[in-house]
Design a protein around this motif. Sequence first.
Motif, mmCIF file in Angstrom:
data_model
loop_
_atom_site.group_PDB
_atom_site.id
_atom_site.type_symbol
_atom_site.label_atom_id
_atom_site.label_comp_id
_atom_site.label_asym_id
_atom_site.label_seq_id
_atom_site.Cartn_x
_atom_site.Cartn_y
_atom_site.Cartn_z
ATOM 1 N N ASP A 226 52.922 78.227 99.120
ATOM 2 C CA ASP A 226 52.474 76.834 99.259
ATOM 3 C C ASP A 226 50.955 76.669 99.105
ATOM 4 O OD1 ASP A 226 55.051 75.770 99.851
ATOM 5 O OD2 ASP A 226 54.858 76.473 101.909
ATOM 6 N N LYS A 311 54.279 72.068 94.240
ATOM 7 C CA LYS A 311 54.363 72.955 93.076
ATOM 8 C C LYS A 311 54.040 72.138 91.819
ATOM 9 C CE LYS A 311 55.983 75.560 96.273
ATOM 10 N NZ LYS A 311 55.393 74.686 97.307
ATOM 11 N N GLU A 336 67.896 70.177 96.335
ATOM 12 C CA GLU A 336 68.656 70.211 97.584
ATOM 13 C C GLU A 336 67.924 71.003 98.665
ATOM 14 O OE1 GLU A 336 72.344 72.313 97.326
ATOM 15 O OE2 GLU A 336 72.833 71.932 99.426
ATOM 16 N N MET A 338 64.584 71.845 98.685
ATOM 17 C CA MET A 338 63.133 71.652 98.788
ATOM 18 C C MET A 338 62.820 70.208 98.395
ATOM 19 S SD MET A 338 60.321 74.366 97.717
ATOM 20 C CE MET A 338 60.063 74.231 95.988
ATOM 21 N N GLU A 340 59.958 68.041 97.814
ATOM 22 C CA GLU A 340 58.514 67.830 97.689
ATOM 23 C C GLU A 340 58.155 66.419 97.235
ATOM 24 O OE1 GLU A 340 56.447 72.059 97.053
ATOM 25 O OE2 GLU A 340 57.036 71.059 95.212
ATOM 26 N N PRO A 400 69.920 81.285 97.997
ATOM 27 C CA PRO A 400 70.148 82.044 99.234
ATOM 28 C C PRO A 400 69.548 83.451 99.177
ATOM 29 C CG PRO A 400 72.147 80.914 98.567
ATOM 30 C CD PRO A 400 71.186 80.792 97.425
ATOM 31 N N ILE A 406 62.131 85.332 101.401
ATOM 32 C CA ILE A 406 61.066 84.495 101.964
ATOM 33 C C ILE A 406 60.985 84.630 103.480
ATOM 34 C CG2 ILE A 406 60.433 82.069 102.369
ATOM 35 C CD1 ILE A 406 61.488 81.485 99.551
ATOM 36 N N THR A 407 62.135 84.785 104.107
ATOM 37 C CA THR A 407 62.160 84.805 105.578
ATOM 38 C C THR A 407 62.079 86.221 106.151
ATOM 39 O OG1 THR A 407 64.569 84.737 105.488
ATOM 40 C CG2 THR A 407 63.430 82.638 105.760
ATOM 41 N N ALA B 98 56.594 73.144 101.559
ATOM 42 C CA ALA B 98 58.055 73.210 101.553
ATOM 43 C C ALA B 98 58.590 74.613 101.812
ATOM 44 C CB ALA B 98 58.587 72.691 100.219
ATOM 45 N N ILE B 99 57.948 75.607 101.271
ATOM 46 C CA ILE B 99 58.462 76.970 101.461
ATOM 47 C C ILE B 99 58.065 77.507 102.831
ATOM 48 C CG2 ILE B 99 58.348 79.323 100.584
ATOM 49 C CD1 ILE B 99 58.235 78.071 97.768
ATOM 50 N N THR B 100 56.882 77.165 103.272
ATOM 51 C CA THR B 100 56.468 77.555 104.624
ATOM 52 C C THR B 100 57.389 76.910 105.651
ATOM 53 O OG1 THR B 100 54.204 77.693 103.817
ATOM 54 C CG2 THR B 100 54.495 77.660 106.202
ATOM 55 N N GLN B 101 57.870 75.723 105.346
ATOM 56 C CA GLN B 101 58.809 75.067 106.263
ATOM 57 C C GLN B 101 60.053 75.922 106.483
ATOM 58 O OE1 GLN B 101 59.499 71.254 104.427
ATOM 59 N NE2 GLN B 101 57.843 70.266 105.570
ATOM 60 N N VAL B 102 60.528 76.533 105.402
ATOM 61 C CA VAL B 102 61.712 77.399 105.509
ATOM 62 C C VAL B 102 61.409 78.581 106.414
ATOM 63 C CG1 VAL B 102 63.282 78.885 104.211
ATOM 64 C CG2 VAL B 102 62.551 76.707 103.233
ATOM 65 N N ILE B 103 60.237 79.150 106.216
ATOM 66 C CA ILE B 103 59.849 80.318 107.023
ATOM 67 C C ILE B 103 59.739 79.922 108.501
ATOM 68 C CG2 ILE B 103 57.999 82.012 107.409
ATOM 69 C CD1 ILE B 103 57.406 81.714 104.336
ATOM 70 N N ASN B 106 63.154 79.283 110.030
ATOM 71 C CA ASN B 106 63.868 80.541 110.268
ATOM 72 C C ASN B 106 63.299 81.273 111.481
ATOM 73 O OD1 ASN B 106 65.963 82.302 108.971
ATOM 74 N ND2 ASN B 106 64.289 83.769 109.193
ATOM 75 N N TRP B 135 69.289 72.807 107.785
ATOM 76 C CA TRP B 135 69.329 73.649 106.582
ATOM 77 C C TRP B 135 70.269 73.031 105.549
ATOM 78 C CZ3 TRP B 135 66.817 78.500 105.988
ATOM 79 C CH2 TRP B 135 66.023 78.864 107.077
ATOM 80 N N PRO B 136 69.817 72.956 104.313
ATOM 81 C CA PRO B 136 70.700 72.431 103.265
ATOM 82 C C PRO B 136 72.020 73.212 103.194
ATOM 83 C CG PRO B 136 68.472 72.673 102.434
ATOM 84 C CD PRO B 136 68.499 73.314 103.781
ATOM 85 N N ARG B 137 73.039 72.560 102.724
ATOM 86 C CA ARG B 137 74.381 73.155 102.697
ATOM 87 C C ARG B 137 74.403 74.509 101.982
ATOM 88 N NH1 ARG B 137 78.849 68.605 102.204
ATOM 89 N NH2 ARG B 137 77.678 66.824 102.941
ATOM 90 N N ILE B 138 73.529 74.631 100.985
ATOM 91 C CA ILE B 138 73.556 75.829 100.154
ATOM 92 C C ILE B 138 73.361 77.099 100.978
ATOM 93 C CG2 ILE B 138 71.087 75.772 99.617
ATOM 94 C CD1 ILE B 138 71.733 76.549 96.802
ATOM 95 N N PHE B 139 72.752 76.970 102.160
ATOM 96 C CA PHE B 139 72.486 78.155 102.971
ATOM 97 C C PHE B 139 73.635 78.497 103.924
ATOM 98 C CE2 PHE B 139 68.249 76.392 101.984
ATOM 99 C CZ PHE B 139 67.843 77.413 101.132
ATOM 100 N N GLN B 224 60.378 66.387 106.427
ATOM 101 C CA GLN B 224 59.044 65.781 106.330
ATOM 102 C C GLN B 224 58.729 64.936 107.560
ATOM 103 O OE1 GLN B 224 57.406 66.994 103.938
ATOM 104 N NE2 GLN B 224 59.151 67.800 102.806
#
Lengths: 587, 238
Positions: A226, A311, A336, A338, A340, A400, A406-407, B98-103, B106, B135-139, B224
């Motif tokens: 980010d 991004k 879905e 992300m 932004e 996934p 990432i985590t 957005a990616i830091t949000q995931v981290i 988690n 978490w979005p459904r995809i996960f 957000q």
Amino acid sequence: MTTTQRVRRTPRPTAATLMVCVIAAGWFVRSRAAGPAVIKFEDIAAKAGVQFRHHTRNFKGTSADVLKMFTSGGASAAVGDFDNDGFDDLFIVDSGEGTKSHLYRNNGNMTFTDVSEKAGVGGGNDPLSIVADALWFDYDNDGWRDLLVARFGTPLLYHNEKNGTFKNVTAQSGLSKFGNTIAVVAFDYDNDGRLDLMFGNYFKPQNLLDPAGIEKDPHVLPNDLDNAVNGGGVTLWHGLGNGRWEEVTEKAGFSKHTGWTLDIGHGDFNNDGLQDIYLACDYGTDRIFFNNGDGTFRDATEKALGFDTRKGMNADVGDYDNDGWLDIYVTNITDEYMKECNMLWHNNHDGTFTDLSRETGTCETLWGWSAKFGDYDNDGLLDIFVVNGLRSAGPDNYIPVLVDLITKPGVDFTDVRGWPNIGNMTWSGYQKKKFFKNLDGSSFKEMSNAAGVDNDKDGRGIGVGDFDNDGRLDFYQANADQNSLFYRNTTTDAGHWIELKLVGTKSNRDAIGARVTVKAGARTLIREVDGGNGYAGQSTQRIHFGLGASTTIASIQVRWPSGAVQTVSAPIDKITTVQESAASGSR
Amino acid sequence: MNRTWIAIAAVAMAVAQGVRPAVVTSQQADLAALEAALSAAPDDLRAANDYRMAIIPVKQYDRSIAFFKKLTADHPTAANAHLNYGFAYVDKIPDAGAITQVILANNALGEFTKSLDLRPSWIALYTRGNSYLFWPRIFNRTKYGIADLTEALKMQKIETKRHYHVRVYVSLGDGLWKYDDLPGAANIWREGLAQFPDSDKLKARLAKQGDELKTVIEADYDPQKRVDTSLQDLWMER
């Protein structure tokens, strides 16, 4: 000086056919005023002879899969009339090792002839270089557009020999610095009549194609997803006028920018007659630089935009609300997983911008890439076409898998060896393109399906131009590892229009940076000639104005990069050449 | 007014008045005081909550995260410290990329799990279960959210009825809806409305269908938007 022309490769018209044309034109004028336009496009890539499958570069070594994924952005299209026949031609980039890029000459009837071999400009994809972008510009002001091919590597510069062939003049140009270049624009930042170049570089300057180099230093990926600061930044090259450039990145104030530049947009954002710069950066903060007029720029990001973590993929410039100030459209990632949202930077007239993408309805375009303003229905309002989609492959999803990386506690994102292979997985694939019709200068309606442009290819670049000189803007869509598309504009009841081909004399011959102001009806419209704005696609350098139902133009004023201001006239529904007059007044 | 509330009030006032050097010094001192109080009582849910509420207006999320990291390292069995450590990550989410949000999300789940492992509680079950729904459904994490919220519902049914128990009905229904079990979701929402007839959230969900229902639900899971992580409902009587 102005001359009006509609160049066609057809026999000279007889008096009888002229009469028919006049009558037809009269009917056309009436029919255009009859009702709202119905925006429609038709893909004619195959029929036109410009369908082309791009190839992403395959890498060698243990990190080949990940590097290929990270470098899949180079499908690009450059629009320009290289043979001065009055019809825009197409240069389409390929990126696979040993593959050739293609130069398609416009035959004037919406068919094209591949003249790459004769022209000698198809090369550049050698084992240690990847062709990623291209740019038409007349660097020596001889009236013939030359070609620059940008690479993950060193650029290639081809001089137009005025006979359908080009000569590689890279060696004497001074453009010998290695960069992982994904974007390039030509502009004249000091208004000296000699075009300058800015290269946008994605990765830091390390050759990714050298497996031994990657073994030695595998830390080539973003240090933060980010807020990355370990990218390639930009380089700025001052044109010396003799086919040579000197690097002025540090002197001009750009060396502190070390982001992952994906696109460069230039324009006079603060109406001071100087070209400013917007940098769209992946993995973090976009940047805006205002031109100080003394060969330096000031980074005004904090005050003008604020620091974003998105991004940034694309930077196109246009006055979408017709307030006389240039705005900027930036695509980001909204999917879905992300959210932004894009950025439609509305110019506040005071050196600051406000993002109005949500308010205008231009926020969501999934994994966005190139986006281009254009008045596609000639109603006097700039619409936006956006391509998207990263990788359309098998049923399994990479997200996934990626989230596991990432985590992972303490993970080093920079290390290419730590990233999971994508294999045949899909990542933000099969995404429908977005077409935003500008309704009133403050809101847009998404209508890609109705317009016939809702394809689901992995789009990258867009090149806009009026390829058949009918006053309606067409566009070419370059896709990664897939066939390209070529959309002919078949909009019915489109408004009136003018197109201006500007020819600089004291200014650079391409007139890049010239601003045209048209007053017609109740509207005042501005357009600038740009030198490659928008990701992976250069659009026509001809200025296009939609006029709606207006059949008269109150005034047309050209502000040349030299500072000269010229009032000209141009008939509606025609293409007019305007040459910079020696007698023009200055600002 | 106790010392904690004085500190919170001071920080809030500082924010309202704009940040000046003297105020900054005062803020730091107040936060330090809250940290000292919490260090002395690491499992104090209310003290930890008060500290986080003081952190949010001054946006010193990294300070809060670092503090809870040390607190939990020093007091690994303090379940409420882990719970608030998780919330400290959640508090930072709206201000992150957005990616830091995931981290962050988690990391928060990790701490909520540690809290539950130490001491299963209604608040920890509800918190972790609700977090999974962001978490979005995809996960594929919705099912874990449903499991936690189902346990929380069981727990609250054998406890004295509290006004905040309505939250589980809302979230569990949302989880079932997200899992494409609309009848199950509607049943839970209806059951909840019978228990809490004044719940606007339950009424809104039962009154909508299709895309309108989707809009209502998704508005509550927008990363957000700042999630209200205050735990004051737990000790506020209605």
